[in-house]
Design an enzyme around this catalytic site. Structure first.
Site, PDB file in Angstrom:
ATOM      1  N   ARG A  98       0.839  -1.206   0.000  1.00  0.00           N
ATOM      2  CA  ARG A  98       0.000   0.000   0.000  1.00  0.00           C
ATOM      3  C   ARG A  98       0.871   1.252   0.000  1.00  0.00           C
ATOM      4  NH1 ARG A  98      -4.574   0.641   4.540  1.00  0.00           N
ATOM      5  NH2 ARG A  98      -2.760   1.151   5.814  1.00  0.00           N
ATOM      6  N   LYS A 144      -2.604   7.046   1.499  1.00  0.00           N
ATOM      7  CA  LYS A 144      -2.375   7.331   2.915  1.00  0.00           C
ATOM      8  C   LYS A 144      -1.339   8.446   2.976  1.00  0.00           C
ATOM      9  CE  LYS A 144      -2.193   4.615   7.051  1.00  0.00           C
ATOM     10  NZ  LYS A 144      -3.276   5.283   7.747  1.00  0.00           N
ATOM     11  N   GLU A 162     -16.230   6.519   6.399  1.00  0.00           N
ATOM     12  CA  GLU A 162     -15.493   5.783   7.436  1.00  0.00           C
ATOM     13  C   GLU A 162     -15.419   6.666   8.666  1.00  0.00           C
ATOM     14  OE1 GLU A 162     -11.410   5.172   6.229  1.00  0.00           O
ATOM     15  OE2 GLU A 162     -11.291   7.132   5.288  1.00  0.00           O
TER      16      GLU A 162
END
Ligand code: PXG
Length: 288
Positions: free
Chosen positions: A50, A149, A182
């Site tokens: 990721r 991220k 979220e």
């Protein structure tokens, strides 16, 4: 504490980056948060993949190979002597000048910090979390890719402040359309009539590694699970709700916007998922 910066281990007090680092000046960079349990790093390769995907998306060249990052992560944990803890990987655009263009940043900065983390108080893991809906929306995908991220967490930080000012433990973040994305640093799941649902990643959620583990656990235990767009109504009327994240692990949520969810206690399916998650965390992973 020993901190890794660009191949060198520094004591915490000497672990410093330039004030011209674009990670500081512009939030230009990416990170990963990874847990290690009982001498093993949990889902290390998934986190590294990721990180590399985040780098690709923002056109950031990581100056070391994935294999070198993997070894540096393990070595940082060893240097700090913990058996259990949390390791934070950061790659910033590096030192540049006061212009925002990364053209003047010749080399990205790599930082690895191994520490302890406890996101929520212990009793919350027994009793469950109280949540409110935040006015601050999850960043729109056309503005800031939610799957990256990145070091741009300002909207999540604003949402976290809102939740704590409202006296809640966590904040639910909606996307631009008003569907649930979220929480501020966790993915959200609800359970209704034995079926687990979570918003799809395209609703603005990070593709959480713990979220993926929950899908695996459900397949293994034969619990139906699906991705579906959700509104706050689906949480208000759920039988159970839980949140997942590397820092949070798996934790029940028992209230949203003063509506009690289910019985107001962590539910039976949630407890089953938590138990299996803990078994996996304690017994699988990359040894260091
Ligand atoms: N959504 C967001 C926005 C996150 O930042 C998650 C979901 C869960 O993803 P993983 O892959 O960890 O299951 C995250 C990750 C903190 C903190 O201090 C939170 C995260 C990472 C590091 C620190 O709250 N959340």
């Amino acid at each position: 504490m020993k901190v890794y910066i660009d191949g060198v281990f520094y004591p915490e007090s000497d672990a410093k980056v330039s004030i011209f680092d674009h990670g500081l000046l512009y939030g230009d960079g990416i990170f990963e948060g990874i847990r290690f349990y009982n001498g093993r790093v949990f889902r290390l390769d998934e986190h590294l993949d990721r990180l590399w995907d985040s780098a690709k998306a923002i056109m950031l060249r990581i100056p070391i190979s994935l294999e070198e990052m993997r070894e540096a992560t393990l070595e940082t944990i060893r240097q700090n002597g913990f058996q259990d803890g949390y390791v934070r990987l950061l790659v910033t655009r590096g030192k540049g000048n006061l212009g925002l263009s990364p053209d003047r940043c010749p080399k990205a900065t790599v930082i690895i910090i191994a520490d302890k983390i406890q996101l929520y108080p212990v009793e919350k893991y027994e009793k469950g979390m109280v949540m409110v809906t935040c006015a601050t929306r999850r960043a729109a995908p056309a503005a800031l890719l939610p799957a990256v991220k990145s070091l741009n967490y300002l909207n999540n930080v604003m949402a976290k402040i809102e939740a704590s000012h409202a006296g809640a433990d966590e904040g639910v973040m909606l996307n631009e359309q008003g569907y649930i994305a979220e929480c501020t640093g966790d993915n959200l799941f609800v359970i209704k009539k034995g079926v687990i649902s979570t918003p799809p990643v395209y609703a603005g959620a990070l593709c959480g590694i713990t979220r993926d583990v929950v899908f695996e656990i459900c397949h293994e235990l034969g619990i139906p699970i699906r991705e579906i767009e959700m509104t706050r109504y689906d949480v208000y009327t759920a039988d159970e709700c839980f949140l997942t994240g590397t820092a949070a692990e798996v934790i029940a949520a028992i209230e949203l916007d003063t509506r009690v969810i289910g019985t107001g206690e962590p539910g039976a399916i949630t407890k089953k998922v938590i138990a299996r998650f803990r078994e996996l965390a304690q017994s699988t992973g990359t040894p260091f």
